[in-house]
Design an enzyme around this catalytic site. Structure first.
Site, mmCIF file in Angstrom:
data_model
loop_
_atom_site.group_PDB
_atom_site.id
_atom_site.type_symbol
_atom_site.label_atom_id
_atom_site.label_comp_id
_atom_site.label_asym_id
_atom_site.label_seq_id
_atom_site.Cartn_x
_atom_site.Cartn_y
_atom_site.Cartn_z
ATOM 1 N N LYS B 271 0.857 -1.187 0.000
ATOM 2 C CA LYS B 271 0.000 0.000 0.000
ATOM 3 C C LYS B 271 0.892 1.236 0.000
ATOM 4 O O LYS B 271 1.741 1.390 0.864
ATOM 5 C CB LYS B 271 -0.888 -0.010 1.238
ATOM 6 N N ASP B 276 -2.201 10.496 3.518
ATOM 7 C CA ASP B 276 -3.582 10.095 3.764
ATOM 8 C C ASP B 276 -4.266 11.116 4.666
ATOM 9 O O ASP B 276 -4.098 11.117 5.876
ATOM 10 C CB ASP B 276 -3.609 8.711 4.421
ATOM 11 N N LYS B 283 -9.504 12.938 8.597
ATOM 12 C CA LYS B 283 -8.973 12.530 9.898
ATOM 13 C C LYS B 283 -8.898 13.712 10.845
ATOM 14 O O LYS B 283 -8.893 14.859 10.414
ATOM 15 C CB LYS B 283 -7.547 11.982 9.721
ATOM 16 N N ASP B 294 2.059 6.654 5.293
ATOM 17 C CA ASP B 294 1.044 5.658 4.971
ATOM 18 C C ASP B 294 1.388 4.893 3.686
ATOM 19 O O ASP B 294 0.564 4.162 3.146
ATOM 20 C CB ASP B 294 -0.333 6.343 4.851
ATOM 21 N N ASP B 353 -11.740 7.010 4.420
ATOM 22 C CA ASP B 353 -10.472 6.794 5.115
ATOM 23 C C ASP B 353 -10.128 5.302 5.219
ATOM 24 O O ASP B 353 -9.083 4.953 5.744
ATOM 25 C CB ASP B 353 -10.520 7.447 6.504
ATOM 26 N N GLU B 355 -9.126 3.525 2.770
ATOM 27 C CA GLU B 355 -8.733 3.561 1.356
ATOM 28 C C GLU B 355 -7.640 2.557 1.019
ATOM 29 O O GLU B 355 -7.500 2.157 -0.131
ATOM 30 C CB GLU B 355 -8.286 4.976 0.973
ATOM 31 N N ARG B 357 -7.267 -0.585 1.726
ATOM 32 C CA ARG B 357 -7.766 -1.873 1.230
ATOM 33 C C ARG B 357 -8.263 -1.754 -0.205
ATOM 34 O O ARG B 357 -8.264 -2.711 -0.950
ATOM 35 C CB ARG B 357 -8.855 -2.399 2.176
#
Lengths: 498, 507
Positions: B271, B276, B283, B294, B353, B355, B357
């Site tokens: 990933k 993010d 967030k 991230d 959020d 995201e 996956r």
């Protein structure tokens, strides 16, 4: 609901439940029933998606040529896959499907199921076990419920070729079910009814079954130095209690016992570190660990298990008040270790710390297992399918995981270790009672471990499994009684005299 | 410079001051490291050094140094031998010396050596070639200087040694093994630096350029740009990236090391959310700056590919980096949007959020269909839930294959990057059921989100493909110095993947 066993035969009235194997294969009596109704069962199956796969069901109302009010077809899947769990699920499904029916009597035609490896008596006994577990209802406070909203079923007859053997096999399972029901009852009771003293009274009732029950009050605990447990209860008007139950069923009285310790916070407001209002009513079940220990002792005594078992419940109410424990307070536990209370809502471990120490000090158990609705973190970690298992002994952990698979109350092992233990170091005392959000369930277990001497020990965090918001296979919505079947199985498989 | 090489480490057969206890014949020596076993039992080199003037014995007498693993005592400017400092290193119990301990000791020595002001550092612990290489590996991992963007150097920071000499009974064997370990360390350092890079410097494009730089090592690199993602139907990856001015892309790195054509490769997918914000489901502001990291899963994959290519691993491997920035904007993905994945499955976005996956699902499905892999690993800083569950000391492992899971667990232990297995449960399909699409990307409330994420990803792995997933949200960064890693980005995953390949796939 009364459960009995009888010889196979087609009843003339009421409801009947017919097991069906995958591929729409009926049992012998089921086939006879189909013939007598002129093939109504076969036609109904053909007209639906019912194929006899496990968990499938199909209801046929008042078939022709018979006095029956309904025929309930229940899928069992493949014969070779039938095990105790599936037999229990079958019995449970029968009760669940008949819950909204008007019949007071039903018969389960579990006469002969070809290729069923369990044998018909075992199958029938476990079907009865599942039916009883699923048929549980906590309705004592519903005073205005209409009769038609209550389940009508009063009598369930389970048929088996060897119905006498089935009855004999069911007896110990019935005792376990009674233990599960006791646990569900005390967990369901609101906190104005079940508080430390009334909970102790529930334990005293087990004396009828031959359980020796002792209760320590605050004065006695103070003398023993249980500052951790007492600190949690000090804000409450209710007096904290430590309940000790002993079932001496082993051949030798001097055989070291297996010990079970339960967290029994009869209501957890969080104390001065008070919880948010939303969902706080659930905190009446923060005594489910102790509830499990109580039910387990009833199960073991009820089936006269050949084991020496000790059950200990640390009972307190965690309330804010002018006398409540404050964040920052330092308490001295019975072990002599000091604890800085960072968060008064991490109270379960404080109660268990003293209960665990007392247990080892007095009883020198061969194995010690505690249960507690200990952390919200375990719900984030594992959800509600598995309880969290923390253990200092690989052999005990393996036994528990196996007992979990067999009983349907599964546990998932979580790691422990020194690196996690560092999170509960305190600047002022030997330890603090919370290690923060990260690895929250593990640091709670590390805390408990500091109160465990050299004994195989397991901690089971049941915060995610003690209560269910939806119906489960053998458990209706509400208190699950989680742990009773698991630990009864563990005792039966490993700690009983033969 | 990203992934900068460290201080040269060389191996010599001659222990320090072996033939000249005063050290006057030696070229300038900055620091000398000697070892003591538990109970303060000196190793031979310590005896030699102490013989010159008794400086070590005097210093020990006034200290708590007990020779326990990690004990350190520095003696500055002893009268003799001639050196800047002698560092006494506690080695612990002589009986159970294993490579992991040597690596930790190397890390501890590296930290102590940072105080040195220059010259050669000489390490005499009486190690064989294998253990000397492990020690040097620890030195290298801990000695890495974290990415530093300050405009002027810190005047208070000592220079550290210019060269480190590790004395060993078998310098050839040590050199041989260390050259391989050093390639892995370079991969780790690359991953750390990428994680530390701020998101204004490390965009998806910049990360893809870092991938392309591995071509110099013989890695084939292909980048699927935004337009290609859309053309190929990677709707989840394109959707997550659609709100950012820096467009998303998919980097594919191929290392053909087996020497055989047609071997199914091992796929390593990461990933790579370069920043993010959470997107429209934005967030909280606290700690948001950490979200530059991230992309640590993709960084670990890139680092692992560099390690494999650097040491010429005899394996077929494909690295897949799912790169996007999850930004807030007028064209950002909205909660409630439904995206079509590469696999054809439609996904309702509940929380923008969740995201990681999404981008991984497309990366995994695309790579599986294109490369027909022998096995697949995915790495991601995927969920906060795994941090609640396992904290900072272990990553979460999810797998659909018992044999693969066992290998990953073993590799993690052997590579000092332990993991813990968590379950993937079919019951969770119910929690991920959508009213409008084939699935939704997460559930709300007090839920086991790490388990949900793994179950979600499993839905994009073709039947029969062995897959392991590592949720490394807790291990990608450390707030405290670790034995093998200074505070900051850890480069977690590179060593585990390298070990897994070495033990399980190399021929």
């Amino acid at each position: 609901m009364k459960i009995s066993f009888a010889k196979p035969g087609l009843p003339g009235s009421g409801a009947v439940v017919v097991p069906v194997l995958e591929g729409r294969t009926l049992s012998a009596l089921g086939a006879e029933l189909d013939e007598r109704t002129g093939g109504a069962l076969g036609r109904a199956m053909a007209a639906s998606r019912f194929e006899g796969k496990k968990d499938q069901s199909l209801t046929i109302l008042a078939p022709a040529n018979l006095g029956l009010s309904r025929v309930l077809l229940l899928g069992l899947g493949k014969a070779a896959e039938i095990d105790e769990a599936r037999a229990q699920a079958f019995g449970a499904a029968a009760v669940a499907n008949l819950a909204s029916a008007t019949d007071e009597e039903a018969a389960i035609l579990s006469d002969v199921i070809d290729g069923n490896g369990l044998g018909s008596a075992t199958f029938a006994a476990h079907a009865a076990f599942g039916a009883r577990l699923r048929g549980y209802r906590f309705d004592k406070y519903r005073t205005k419920e209409k009769p038609e909203d209550k389940p009508a079923l009063k009598k369930l007859v389970i048929q088996a070729e060897d119905h006498k053997e089935a009855k004999a096999l069911f007896a110990p399972l019935n005792a376990v079910a009674e233990g599960v029901e006791l646990t569900r009852n005390v967990v369901s009771e609101p906190a104005n009814v079940i508080h430390p003293e009334s909970f102790a009274d529930e334990a005293r009732k087990l004396a009828d079954l031959g359980v020796d029950v002792e209760v320590l009050n605050e004065k006695q605990m103070k003398k023993l130095g249980m500052g951790a447990l007492l600190g949690v209860g000090q804000g409450s008007e209710r007096e904290s209690q430590l309940v000790i139950m002993r079932w001496m069923g082993a051949d030798k009285d001097n055989e070291a016992p297996v010990a079970f310790v339960g967290k029994g916070v009869t209501f957890d407001t969080g104390g001065i570190s008070i919880k948010p209002a939303a969902g706080m009513e659930d905190m009446k079940f923060d005594m489910a660990g102790a509830g499990c220990v109580l039910g387990l002792m009833k199960a073991l005594a009820g089936r006269k298990a050949r084991v020496n078992a000790v059950g200990i419940m640390g009972l307190v109410e965690n309330m804010p008040s002018g006398n409540a424990q404050r964040p920052g307070d330092v308490v001295t536990s019975m072990s002599g270790q000091t604890i800085e209370v960072i968060n008064t809502d991490a109270e379960g471990r404080l109660v268990l710390a003293d209960a665990l120490w007392y247990c080892q000090d007095r009883f020198k158990p061969k194995v010690m297992i505690d249960l507690a609705t200990l952390t919200g973190a375990i719900i984030i970690s594992l959800g509600s399918e598995h309880a969290g298992l923390f253990c200092n002994d690989d052999d005990l952990a393996a036994k528990l995981m196996e007992a979990g698979q067999k009983s349907g109350e599964t546990v998932w092992r979580m790691p422990m270790g020194d690196s996690y233990d560092k999170q509960i170091r305190s600047d002022i005392a030997d330890m603090k009672n919370t290690g923060g959000r990260e690895a929250g369930s593990i640091t709670a277990a590390q805390f408990l471990k500091r109160f465990v001497k050299d004994v195989p020990w397991a901690h089971i965090d049941i915060a995610g499994t003690a209560w269910t918001k939806k119906d489960l296979t053998v458990t209706p919505k509400g208190a699950t009684g989680f742990g009773v079947r698991l630990l009864d199985r563990l005792v039966a498989d490993h700690y009983e005299d033969r | 410079m990203i992934g900068e090489a460290g201080v040269p480490i060389v191996f010599e057969g001659r222990p320090p001051f072996a033939d000249d206890p005063t050290g006057s014949n030696d070229e300038y020596i900055g620091a000398v490291v000697v070892g003591y076993w538990r109970g303060c039992l000196p190793t031979p080199a310590a005896v030699v050094v102490d013989r010159a003037s008794g400086a070590l014995t005097r210093a020990l007498a006034g200290s708590h140094f007990a020779g326990e693993e990690g004990d350190v005592l520095t003696v500055l400017a002893p009268a003799s031998p001639a050196c800047e400092r002698v560092i006494l290193l506690g080695l612990g119990d002589e009986a159970e010396l294993d490579p992991a301990r040597l690596r930790r000791l190397g890390g501890i020595a590296a930290k102590a050596l940072m105080e040195s002001t220059g010259g050669r550092a000489v390490i005499g612990l009486g190690l064989d070639g294998f253990l000397a290489a492990q020690f040097a590996y620890g030195l290298r991992l801990r000695g890495h200087t974290p990415l530093n963007l300050r405009s002027r150097p810190d005047p208070d920071r000592p220079a550290g040694p210019a060269e480190i000499v590790v004395a060993t009974s078998d310098p050839d064997a040590a050199r041989n093994l260390f050259s391989r370990l050093e390639s892995v360390a370079e991969g780790v350092h690359l991953a750390r630096d990428l994680v530390a890079e701020p998101a204004n410097r490390l965009t998806p494009q910049a990360m893809a350029e870092q991938a392309a730089a591995l071509e110099a090592l013989g890695v084939e690199v292909e980048i699927l740009e935004d337009a290609a993602l859309k053309a190929e139907g990677l709707g989840l990856l394109a959707g997550v990236g659609q709100g950012a001015d820096n467009p998303p892309c998919l980097a594919l790195l191929r290392w053909r090391g087996s020497g055989e054509e047609g071997q199914p490769p091992l796929i390593l997918a990461g990933k790579g959310i370069t920043f993010d914000t959470g997107g429209i489901s934005i967030k909280r502001y606290d700690s948001l700056h950490e979200m530059k990291g991230d992309m640590a899963g993709a960084a670990a994959v890139l680092g692992a590919m560099r390690a494999l290519a650097g040491r010429q691993a005899r394996v077929e491997a494909v690295g897949v980096l799912a790169l996007a920035e999850n930004a807030v904007s007028g064209r950002a993905l909205r909660p409630g949007d439904v995206l079509r994945s590469y696999a054809g499955k439609t996904v309702e976005i509940i929380d923008t959020d969740a995201e990681g996956r999404l981008v991984l699902a497309d990366a995994l499905a695309y790579a599986c269909s294109r490369y027909r892999p022998a096995a697949v690993l995915s790495l991601a800083t995927l969920t906060g839930a795994v941090v609640t569950a396992l904290g900072r000391h272990r990553a979460g492992l999810f797998s659909n294959d018992e044999a693969l899971a066992a290998k990953v667990l073993e590799a993690g232990e052997a590579a000092d990057e332990p993991v813990w297995r968590l379950p993937i449960l079919p019951q969770h399909d119910e929690d991920l059921a959508s009213d409008i699409a084939d699935t939704r990307n997460c559930a709300w409330g007090k839920v086991p989100d790490a388990l949900h994420a793994a179950r979600f990803l499993m839905g994009f792995i073709p039947e029969g493909v062995a897959w392991g997933h590592l949720d490394m949200a807790g291990t990608a960064r450390t707030e405290e110095d670790l034995p093998l890693c200074p505070k900051g980005a850890t480069g977690w995953g590179v060593r585990l993947l390298d070990r897994l390949v070495a033990e399980g796939w190399e021929r």
